[in-house]
Design a protein around this motif. Structure first.
Motif, PDB file in Angstrom:
ATOM      1  N   GLY A 161       0.804  -1.216   0.000  1.00 41.97           N
ATOM      2  CA  GLY A 161       0.000   0.000   0.000  1.00 41.97           C
ATOM      3  C   GLY A 161       0.827   1.250   0.000  1.00 41.97           C
ATOM      4  N   ALA A 162       1.624   1.425   1.056  1.00 46.33           N
ATOM      5  CA  ALA A 162       2.350   2.676   1.205  1.00 46.33           C
ATOM      6  C   ALA A 162       3.437   2.841   0.165  1.00 46.33           C
ATOM      7  CB  ALA A 162       2.952   2.746   2.612  1.00 46.33           C
ATOM      8  N   SER A 163       4.010   1.738  -0.345  1.00 51.61           N
ATOM      9  CA  SER A 163       5.132   1.844  -1.269  1.00 51.61           C
ATOM     10  C   SER A 163       4.680   2.030  -2.710  1.00 51.61           C
ATOM     11  CB  SER A 163       6.005   0.591  -1.158  1.00 51.61           C
ATOM     12  OG  SER A 163       5.244  -0.553  -1.498  1.00 51.61           O
ATOM     13  N   ASP A 164       3.430   1.730  -3.025  1.00 49.64           N
ATOM     14  CA  ASP A 164       2.919   1.922  -4.380  1.00 49.64           C
ATOM     15  C   ASP A 164       2.785   3.404  -4.702  1.00 49.64           C
ATOM     16  OD1 ASP A 164       0.676  -0.919  -4.840  1.00 49.64           O
ATOM     17  OD2 ASP A 164       2.826  -0.676  -5.163  1.00 49.64           O
ATOM     18  N   ALA A 165       2.522   3.692  -5.985  1.00 50.77           N
ATOM     19  CA  ALA A 165       2.217   5.063  -6.384  1.00 50.77           C
ATOM     20  C   ALA A 165       1.058   5.579  -5.546  1.00 50.77           C
ATOM     21  CB  ALA A 165       1.880   5.112  -7.868  1.00 50.77           C
ATOM     22  N   LYS A 166       1.182   6.791  -5.066  1.00 49.10           N
ATOM     23  CA  LYS A 166       0.189   7.336  -4.159  1.00 49.10           C
ATOM     24  C   LYS A 166      -1.133   7.589  -4.875  1.00 49.10           C
ATOM     25  CE  LYS A 166       2.722   7.221  -0.569  1.00 49.10           C
ATOM     26  NZ  LYS A 166       2.421   6.166   0.427  1.00 49.10           N
ATOM     27  N   LYS A 167      -2.216   7.118  -4.270  1.00 50.37           N
ATOM     28  CA  LYS A 167      -3.551   7.329  -4.821  1.00 50.37           C
ATOM     29  C   LYS A 167      -4.103   8.691  -4.414  1.00 50.37           C
ATOM     30  CE  LYS A 167      -3.081   2.975  -5.911  1.00 50.37           C
ATOM     31  NZ  LYS A 167      -1.886   2.620  -5.137  1.00 50.37           N
ATOM     32  N   ILE A 168      -3.611   9.210  -3.293  1.00 51.83           N
ATOM     33  CA  ILE A 168      -4.071  10.498  -2.762  1.00 51.83           C
ATOM     34  C   ILE A 168      -2.880  11.443  -2.668  1.00 51.83           C
ATOM     35  CG2 ILE A 168      -5.084  11.664  -0.769  1.00 51.83           C
ATOM     36  CD1 ILE A 168      -7.079   9.956  -2.275  1.00 51.83           C
ATOM     37  N   SER A 169      -3.035  12.654  -3.204  1.00 51.69           N
ATOM     38  CA  SER A 169      -1.938  13.625  -3.170  1.00 51.69           C
ATOM     39  C   SER A 169      -2.035  14.561  -1.973  1.00 51.69           C
ATOM     40  CB  SER A 169      -1.920  14.455  -4.455  1.00 51.69           C
ATOM     41  OG  SER A 169      -3.113  15.213  -4.583  1.00 51.69           O
ATOM     42  N   LYS A 170      -3.230  14.762  -1.447  1.00 46.82           N
ATOM     43  CA  LYS A 170      -3.420  15.583  -0.258  1.00 46.82           C
ATOM     44  C   LYS A 170      -4.777  15.270   0.352  1.00 46.82           C
ATOM     45  CE  LYS A 170      -3.327  19.573  -2.462  1.00 46.82           C
ATOM     46  NZ  LYS A 170      -3.426  21.033  -2.780  1.00 46.82           N
ATOM     47  N   VAL A 171      -4.925  15.593   1.638  1.00 51.77           N
ATOM     48  CA  VAL A 171      -6.198  15.441   2.333  1.00 51.77           C
ATOM     49  C   VAL A 171      -6.597  16.814   2.861  1.00 51.77           C
ATOM     50  CG1 VAL A 171      -7.480  14.283   4.153  1.00 51.77           C
ATOM     51  CG2 VAL A 171      -5.616  13.082   2.990  1.00 51.77           C
ATOM     52  N   ILE A 172      -7.840  17.208   2.579  1.00 53.31           N
ATOM     53  CA  ILE A 172      -8.367  18.490   3.037  1.00 53.31           C
ATOM     54  C   ILE A 172      -9.498  18.229   4.019  1.00 53.31           C
ATOM     55  CG2 ILE A 172      -9.483  20.649   2.367  1.00 53.31           C
ATOM     56  CD1 ILE A 172      -8.248  20.259  -0.427  1.00 53.31           C
TER      57      ILE A 172
END
Length: 234
Positions: free
Chosen positions: A87-98
């Motif tokens: 999960g954490a090592s894959d390409a990030k699905k989320i770029s930021k959380v608001i």
């Protein structure tokens, strides 16, 4: 938030949330109770990311202490581990959380409560933003946004709910997830909750599809940018 074994007697909103801040036991109970809601959000994040080949922005409106995003970070990681994926090592699905809320003290509690999101979990080390915002008013959305509300809409009138939903009629909002308690509950947990029948909610919100959970007590409504056939799962 609501109901049953995750509810305690309180007098003010601050008291309602205070005991839940940085409370692992509460988060575990929340994840267990609303697991179907959280998993459905994660599945859609994965699918949209796969289609776009670009990360999304997760926005939790009426965030309270940010428990939904916290749950997404934990359940997402568990799902990846369960299926033997990284999960954490894959390409990030989320770029930021608001996180947005009209109540500044709640945003302060949210900031304290969500610090653990910026660690190696499903959401990973993404920037977190905290915004004072009136959920009923028109908003600026960045491209590829996923909007989540949990235990929010039931505190508003029909007119205001219609206003809230109209703010998401935006090409930049790719997916919405909304949780409300239904009239299957016998009494509100706190505040001015409106415990409405499922059919009433569906007519009012007009989701693309929805899930009923916990013996019909909890309603999860979802909208996608690309319209699909209406579906219901029980």
């Amino acid at each position: 938030m609501s109901k049953d074994n995750i509810t305690e007697p309180v007098n003010t909103w601050d008291n309602f949330y205070q005991s839940r801040v940085c409370n692992d036991s509460y988060v575990n109970v929340f994840c267990k109770k609303y697991n179907r809601f959280i998993e459905e959000i994660i599945i859609n994040i994965q699918q949209i990311f796969y289609d776009l080949k670009a990360p999304l922005i997760l926005k939790e409106e009426g965030c309270g202490i940010g428990t939904v995003s916290l749950a997404i970070s934990q359940i997402g990681e568990r799902l990846f581990n369960y299926f033997g994926l990284t999960g954490a090592s894959d390409a990030k699905k989320i770029s930021k959380v608001i996180f947005s809320d009209i109540n500044i003290p709640m945003l302060e509690l949210c900031c304290k409560n969500t610090l653990s999101i910026s660690t190696d979990n499903y959401l990973g080390k993404v920037p977190l933003f905290y915004v004072k915002e009136n959920i009923c008013e028109p908003k600026f959305f960045e491209s590829s946004t996923v909007v989540v509300t949990h235990g929010v809409l039931e505190h508003f009138s029909d007119v205001d709910i219609t206003r809230i939903m109209s703010t998401y009629n935006n090409d930049k909002v790719l997916f919405q997830a909304h949780y409300v308690p239904t009239s299957q509950y016998t009494s509100p947990s706190f505040g001015d909750e409106r415990l409405l029948p499922t059919d009433y909610w569906i007519t009012l919100v007009k989701p693309d599809y929805y899930l009923l959970d916990n013996n019909g007590k909890d309603l999860y409504m979802f909208n996608r940018h690309r319209q699909e056939d209406k579906r219901v799962y029980k």
